[in-house]
Design an enzyme around this catalytic site. Sequence first.
Site, short mmCIF file in Angstrom:
data_model
loop_
_atom_site.label_atom_id
_atom_site.label_comp_id
_atom_site.label_asym_id
_atom_site.label_seq_id
_atom_site.Cartn_x
_atom_site.Cartn_y
_atom_site.Cartn_z
N ILE A 32 0.82 -1.21 0.00
CA ILE A 32 0.00 0.00 0.00
C ILE A 32 0.86 1.27 0.00
O ILE A 32 0.39 2.34 -0.40
CB ILE A 32 -0.97 -0.03 1.21
N ASN A 86 11.45 -8.59 7.33
CA ASN A 86 11.78 -7.92 8.58
C ASN A 86 11.38 -8.83 9.75
O ASN A 86 10.33 -9.47 9.71
CB ASN A 86 11.03 -6.58 8.68
N GLY A 92 12.09 -3.01 11.88
CA GLY A 92 11.11 -2.37 11.00
C GLY A 92 9.88 -3.21 10.72
O GLY A 92 9.08 -2.86 9.85
N GLN A 93 9.71 -4.33 11.43
CA GLN A 93 8.51 -5.14 11.19
C GLN A 93 7.30 -4.45 11.81
O GLN A 93 7.30 -4.15 13.02
CB GLN A 93 8.67 -6.55 11.79
N HIS A 99 5.88 -12.01 6.04
CA HIS A 99 5.66 -11.58 4.64
C HIS A 99 7.00 -11.28 4.00
O HIS A 99 7.90 -10.78 4.64
CB HIS A 99 4.75 -10.36 4.57
N HIS A 101 8.80 -9.06 1.24
CA HIS A 101 8.74 -7.91 0.34
C HIS A 101 9.53 -8.25 -0.92
O HIS A 101 10.64 -8.79 -0.82
CB HIS A 101 9.43 -6.69 0.96
P1 AMP Z 1 6.84 -4.68 7.54
O1 AMP Z 1 7.32 -3.31 7.91
O2 AMP Z 1 7.94 -5.57 7.01
O3 AMP Z 1 6.01 -5.32 8.62
O4 AMP Z 1 5.92 -4.45 6.27
C1 AMP Z 1 4.55 -4.25 6.34
C2 AMP Z 1 4.15 -3.70 5.00
O5 AMP Z 1 2.76 -3.82 4.86
C3 AMP Z 1 4.49 -2.20 4.84
O6 AMP Z 1 5.37 -2.04 3.73
C4 AMP Z 1 3.13 -1.56 4.59
O7 AMP Z 1 3.18 -0.50 3.66
C5 AMP Z 1 2.30 -2.74 4.10
N1 AMP Z 1 0.86 -2.62 4.33
C6 AMP Z 1 0.23 -2.21 5.45
N2 AMP Z 1 -1.10 -2.27 5.28
C7 AMP Z 1 -1.31 -2.72 4.02
C8 AMP Z 1 -2.48 -2.98 3.25
N3 AMP Z 1 -3.71 -2.79 3.75
N4 AMP Z 1 -2.33 -3.42 1.98
C9 AMP Z 1 -1.09 -3.60 1.47
N5 AMP Z 1 0.05 -3.39 2.15
C10 AMP Z 1 -0.06 -2.95 3.41
#
Ligand code: AMP
Length: 113
Positions: A32, A86, A92-93, A99, A101
């Site tokens: 997002i 992460n 930064g998680q 997940h 990236h």
């Molecule tokens: P992390 O920081 O590794 O936990 O990554 C979480 C990721 O989820 C971040 O890059 C956010 O931008 C992404 N994110 C959060 N909410 C959503 C959403 N509703 N749809 C898609 N990505 C999202």
Amino acid sequence: MPDDCLFCKIIKGDIPTDKLFEDDEVIAFRDIAPQAPVHFLVVPKKHISGPSAVAAEDEQLIGKLMRVGSKIAKQEGADDFRVVFNNGERAGQLVFHIHMHILGGRRLTGPLG
Ligand code: AMP
């Protein structure tokens, strides 16, 4: 599956996303807040809180993220890409459902580049 897990809600279809792939084990959708022209997440449907919570029985599933992610990256025009997991808040998680990236579509620099 915790009720408050954002990615479990996405997997259930309660929160819409820009979905790129889905099967019975894995879902992939665009981030997002993209950090690169190509930036999507590949997520196992099984709730695993992060890399350090991966069990021996999850090894095949986690390997699948790599295979699915590479295929989607190619479809998105990013033959060269970076993979980031992460683990933990200080790394930064933000979402505590594991997940992967995938970032690409531009030259990547930074700590590892
Ligand atoms: P992390 O920081 O590794 O936990 O990554 C979480 C990721 O989820 C971040 O890059 C956010 O931008 C992404 N994110 C959060 N909410 C959503 C959403 N509703 N749809 C898609 N990505 C999202």
